[in-house]
Design a protein around this motif. Structure first.
Motif, PDB file in Angstrom:
ATOM      1  N   SER A  52       0.820  -1.220   0.000  1.00 18.21           N
ATOM      2  CA  SER A  52       0.000   0.000   0.000  1.00 18.21           C
ATOM      3  C   SER A  52       0.849   1.262   0.000  1.00 18.21           C
ATOM      4  O   SER A  52       0.465   2.276  -0.592  1.00 18.21           O
ATOM      5  CB  SER A  52      -0.946   0.002   1.207  1.00 18.21           C
ATOM      6  N   GLU A  53       2.006   1.223   0.638  1.00 17.66           N
ATOM      7  CA  GLU A  53       2.848   2.413   0.656  1.00 17.66           C
ATOM      8  C   GLU A  53       3.413   2.735  -0.727  1.00 17.66           C
ATOM      9  O   GLU A  53       3.728   3.881  -1.023  1.00 17.66           O
ATOM     10  CB  GLU A  53       3.981   2.250   1.677  1.00 17.66           C
ATOM     11  N   VAL A  54       3.537   1.732  -1.584  1.00 20.08           N
ATOM     12  CA  VAL A  54       3.949   1.975  -2.968  1.00 20.08           C
ATOM     13  C   VAL A  54       2.772   2.461  -3.804  1.00 20.08           C
ATOM     14  O   VAL A  54       2.851   3.465  -4.516  1.00 20.08           O
ATOM     15  CB  VAL A  54       4.548   0.700  -3.593  1.00 20.08           C
ATOM     16  N   LEU A  55       1.642   1.764  -3.708  1.00 19.46           N
ATOM     17  CA  LEU A  55       0.515   2.035  -4.595  1.00 19.46           C
ATOM     18  C   LEU A  55      -0.303   3.261  -4.200  1.00 19.46           C
ATOM     19  O   LEU A  55      -1.025   3.815  -5.039  1.00 19.46           O
ATOM     20  CB  LEU A  55      -0.402   0.807  -4.660  1.00 19.46           C
ATOM     21  N   GLN A  56      -0.216   3.700  -2.954  1.00 16.98           N
ATOM     22  CA  GLN A  56      -1.065   4.807  -2.519  1.00 16.98           C
ATOM     23  C   GLN A  56      -0.825   6.080  -3.323  1.00 16.98           C
ATOM     24  O   GLN A  56      -1.733   6.898  -3.512  1.00 16.98           O
ATOM     25  CB  GLN A  56      -0.842   5.092  -1.028  1.00 16.98           C
ATOM     26  N   PHE A  57       0.372   6.254  -3.847  1.00 10.60           N
ATOM     27  CA  PHE A  57       0.678   7.478  -4.577  1.00 10.60           C
ATOM     28  C   PHE A  57       0.091   7.482  -5.986  1.00 10.60           C
ATOM     29  O   PHE A  57       0.157   8.492  -6.682  1.00 10.60           O
ATOM     30  CB  PHE A  57       2.205   7.674  -4.638  1.00 10.60           C
ATOM     31  N   TYR A  58      -0.437   6.358  -6.411  1.00 14.01           N
ATOM     32  CA  TYR A  58      -1.063   6.275  -7.727  1.00 14.01           C
ATOM     33  C   TYR A  58      -2.583   6.365  -7.623  1.00 14.01           C
ATOM     34  O   TYR A  58      -3.285   6.167  -8.619  1.00 14.01           O
ATOM     35  CB  TYR A  58      -0.672   4.962  -8.411  1.00 14.01           C
ATOM     36  N   ASP A  59      -3.095   6.640  -6.422  1.00 16.54           N
ATOM     37  CA  ASP A  59      -4.535   6.679  -6.163  1.00 16.54           C
ATOM     38  C   ASP A  59      -4.852   8.039  -5.537  1.00 16.54           C
ATOM     39  O   ASP A  59      -4.481   8.313  -4.400  1.00 16.54           O
ATOM     40  CB  ASP A  59      -4.914   5.545  -5.203  1.00 16.54           C
ATOM     41  N   SER A  60      -5.541   8.909  -6.291  1.00 16.12           N
ATOM     42  CA  SER A  60      -5.659  10.306  -5.882  1.00 16.12           C
ATOM     43  C   SER A  60      -6.459  10.510  -4.603  1.00 16.12           C
ATOM     44  O   SER A  60      -6.128  11.382  -3.798  1.00 16.12           O
ATOM     45  CB  SER A  60      -6.284  11.133  -7.013  1.00 16.12           C
ATOM     46  N   ASP A  61      -7.514   9.724  -4.373  1.00 14.30           N
ATOM     47  CA  ASP A  61      -8.347   9.985  -3.194  1.00 14.30           C
ATOM     48  C   ASP A  61      -7.941   9.182  -1.962  1.00 14.30           C
ATOM     49  O   ASP A  61      -8.461   9.396  -0.870  1.00 14.30           O
ATOM     50  CB  ASP A  61      -9.826   9.755  -3.511  1.00 14.30           C
ATOM     51  N   ARG A  62      -6.982   8.253  -2.130  1.00 15.14           N
ATOM     52  CA  ARG A  62      -6.473   7.455  -1.011  1.00 15.14           C
ATOM     53  C   ARG A  62      -7.579   6.710  -0.269  1.00 15.14           C
ATOM     54  O   ARG A  62      -7.466   6.444   0.924  1.00 15.14           O
ATOM     55  CB  ARG A  62      -5.685   8.306  -0.008  1.00 15.14           C
ATOM     56  N   ARG A  63      -8.647   6.360  -0.967  1.00 12.02           N
ATOM     57  CA  ARG A  63      -9.737   5.585  -0.352  1.00 12.02           C
ATOM     58  C   ARG A  63      -9.658   4.165  -0.897  1.00 12.02           C
ATOM     59  O   ARG A  63      -9.783   3.945  -2.109  1.00 12.02           O
ATOM     60  CB  ARG A  63     -11.091   6.215  -0.645  1.00 12.02           C
ATOM     61  N   PHE A  64      -9.428   3.200   0.001  1.00 14.66           N
ATOM     62  CA  PHE A  64      -9.134   1.838  -0.421  1.00 14.66           C
ATOM     63  C   PHE A  64     -10.205   0.862   0.056  1.00 14.66           C
ATOM     64  O   PHE A  64     -10.430   0.751   1.275  1.00 14.66           O
ATOM     65  CB  PHE A  64      -7.775   1.394   0.135  1.00 14.66           C
ATOM     66  N   PRO A  65     -10.861   0.132  -0.846  1.00 12.95           N
ATOM     67  CA  PRO A  65     -11.744  -0.958  -0.421  1.00 12.95           C
ATOM     68  C   PRO A  65     -10.940  -2.008   0.350  1.00 12.95           C
ATOM     69  O   PRO A  65      -9.843  -2.396  -0.075  1.00 12.95           O
ATOM     70  CB  PRO A  65     -12.284  -1.520  -1.732  1.00 12.95           C
TER      71      PRO A  65
END
Length: 591
Positions: A378-391
């Motif tokens: 998640s620490e890698v992928l979070q920067f590719y997700d603008s709203d940082r809201r994860f199912p």
């Protein structure tokens, strides 16, 4: 489809790997890309790349390697390291070449040349033991392989050579000089995105087998100015066929250099030993291949010596020039990777209150295996997700409602499966441990289906979202066929599935979900998966190695993303739209 196959771990038969992407993933692939993007900026900053740099592609050959095998020849693989702050950092591994003391590796390494820095490189060659030939190269434990020698140099020594090629003497582990050598060739990566997609077939090949027909595959090499052949692409093997038709391959302008640059096309009869027999070869160019396609004529194969015309001709069923966008072309233009996670709460994990449990929360703050996987990915992928809201979901537990659920919201709400940020995932995970009872069995089907529903819902409103589902589990699934069916259905969607196996269970059965050896999943109705969307990594096989669990999990993701976009002809957003917020679709249906 649409890639070049370069893996030679099994002699080329299943043609795994390659894709023209090389081993290096990162800033080298982003050169020349404009536009602000937090993910790109974070990547550059995290790798200390703040100055100007020139992306380079390194290719490798070796000669006179030591033979470590009694009844055959060594099976060499090269590992490439960058030396930073006195430590060796692995930047890539080649494929394994079977039975060869003169290997020509196809897999390339990407590296950034920085004029203002001394950039030491170390190369180590290993003979891969036969019993590991079915193991992906990223999983190989180098301590279990025979060491053939090493060499080192500075990157500047390579680029300052007239032809950008440097031959190095290999040395033993104790520093003694060997007769073995290796050559490193560097090329500046092209900023052109042009590529050519081609479909080859042959007619009336000469049969090289006694009791059956030849098993042909093609290898394409670029000829340098001194006529040295640099392999750039390989097809899959077509079994028992003298009139083979291969899957489409794509060559980028970086690979073939120019449309008039000479290419060598070789047709081999595959052999399990690695001693593939040459059926015939021909020299051509991209321009000449285009003419063959337009004229619907064939080109004759010739023998390797004496240029004797051989039986058999090469034809093209397809020749199509196109723009080949890179992963960062999409990311920098506004495409997103939306992260999702599913956690195994089955009883086989052990009582979370005891230190022996895989779910044990250590008071000292040391993360357990589940927390490590969640944090790392998640620490890698979070920067590719603008709203940082994860199912985020759990499965395999008896929930407060009084029944066993195989897909429940990790945040304990009934109408929204999302949590905010990495901290939100970690907090929801810890809370769930105290609100559910571990149960079973281990079922993947429901969470894969749920993730697919979200991806399918998003497709109806936007093409700029790609979903990544992380599943963390301690055991083998009991709904194998249902999971296969769900994955095959999901293979048509913008979705990749990362599976982490924690604990000491035997995960052999899980490997069937990961099509790393070229065989795609098949559903109960006989439908074949459109593409490989699963990457499975058992933690116990990676721990202690130079490649981390997270690197192993994420290394195929850019390729899976690109395959989805390219096969659907989805292009990066134009510059005027790249910074615009994505269209907000209605919320997907909840459980």
């Amino acid at each position: 489809m649409g890639g070049c196959f370069s893996g030679d771990v099994r002699g080329g038969k299943e043609a795994v790997g390659g894709g023209g992407s090389g081993m290096g993933r990162g800033p080298a692939a982003a050169a020349g890309h404009g536009g602000a993007n937090e993910a790109v900026d974070h990547f550059f900053q995290g790798h200390g790349l703040r100055g100007l740099y020139t992306p380079l592609e390194l290719s490798f050959t070796a000669a006179k390697l030591r033979n470590m095998d009694a009844l055959s020849k060594s099976d060499p693989m090269l590992v490439i390291y960058a030396k930073r702050d006195g430590r060796l950092e692995e930047i890539g591994r080649t494929e394994v070449i079977l039975n060869s003391l003169e290997p020509l590796w196809i897999t390339k390494a990407m590296i950034n040349y920085q004029f203002e820095m001394v950039q030491p490189l170390v190369f180590k060659v290993y003979d891969i033991d036969t019993k590991y030939h079915n193991t992906p190269v990223k999983m190989l434990n180098l301590a279990q392989q025979d060491f053939l020698g090493e060499a080192c140099c500075n990157l500047s020594e390579i680029v300052t050579k007239f032809n950008h090629s440097l031959t190095l003497n290999l040395r033993s582990g104790s520093g003694h000089a060997l007769l073995s050598t290796m050559t490193v060739h560097a090329e500046e990566t092209s900023s052109s995105r042009m590529a050519v997609e081609m479909t080859f077939h042959c007619q009336n090949l000469e049969n090289k087998d006694t009791f059956s027909l030849s098993d042909p595959f093609l290898r394409i090499s670029r000829l340098s100015e001194n006529s040295a052949a640099i392999p750039i692409c390989k097809t899959e093997v077509v079994m028992n066929n003298l009139n083979p038709v291969w899957r489409p391959i794509t060559l980028t302008s970086q690979q073939y250099s120019s449309k008039d640059n000479p290419l060598l096309v070789e047709c081999f009869d595959f052999d399990d030993s690695g001693n593939h027999e040459l059926i015939g070869s021909l020299q051509t160019t991209i321009s000449q291949l285009e003419n063959l396609y337009n004229s619907k004529t064939g080109a004759n194969f010739y023998s390797n010596k004496g240029q004797k015309k051989m039986k058999g001709q090469l034809f093209l069923n397809k020749f199509h020039e196109k723009v080949q966008h890179t992963f960062l072309d999409y990311i920098s233009s506004g495409f997103e990777l939306n992260f999702m996670v599913a956690v195994d709460f089955t009883a086989s994990n052990g009582d979370p209150r005891t230190p022996q449990s895989l779910h044990y929360i250590d008071p000292s703050g040391r993360p357990n295996s589940y927390q490590q996987a969640i944090l790392g990915v998640s620490e890698v992928l979070q920067f590719y997700d603008s709203d940082r809201r994860f199912p985020a979901w759990g499965f395999g537990a008896k929930i407060p409602q009084g029944f066993i659920s195989h897909c429940f919201n990790l945040n304990a709400t009934t109408n929204d499966c999302e949590v905010v940020g990495v901290d939100g995932i970690m907090s929801a995970y810890s809370s769930t441990l105290y609100s559910v009872a571990l149960a079973g069995p281990t079922l993947f089907g429901p969470v894969v289906t749920k993730a697919a529903e979200i991806a399918n819902h998003a497709v109806q409103y936007s093409n700029n979202k790609y979903f990544v589902l992380l599943i963390i589990t301690d055991g083998v699934i009991t709904d194998v066929q249902e999971t296969k069916d769900a994955i095959v259905r999901a293979s048509d969607l913008p979705l990749s599935i990362l599976i982490v196996g924690v604990g000491a269970a035997d995960f052999t059965q899980m490997r069937i979900l990961d099509a790393d050896f070229g065989k795609r999943l098949e559903s109960s109705t006989g439908r074949i998966a459109t593409r490989d969307i699963v990457q499975f990594v058992p933690v116990q096989e990676v721990q202690g190695g130079t490649v981390t669990v997270v690197q192993s999990l994420l290394e195929e993701l850019p390729g899976q993303f690109l395959e989805y976009m390219r096969t659907r002809d989805i292009k990066p957003l134009p510059p005027q739209h790249a910074s615009a917020p994505a269209f907000s679709a209605p919320p997907p249906p909840q459980l």
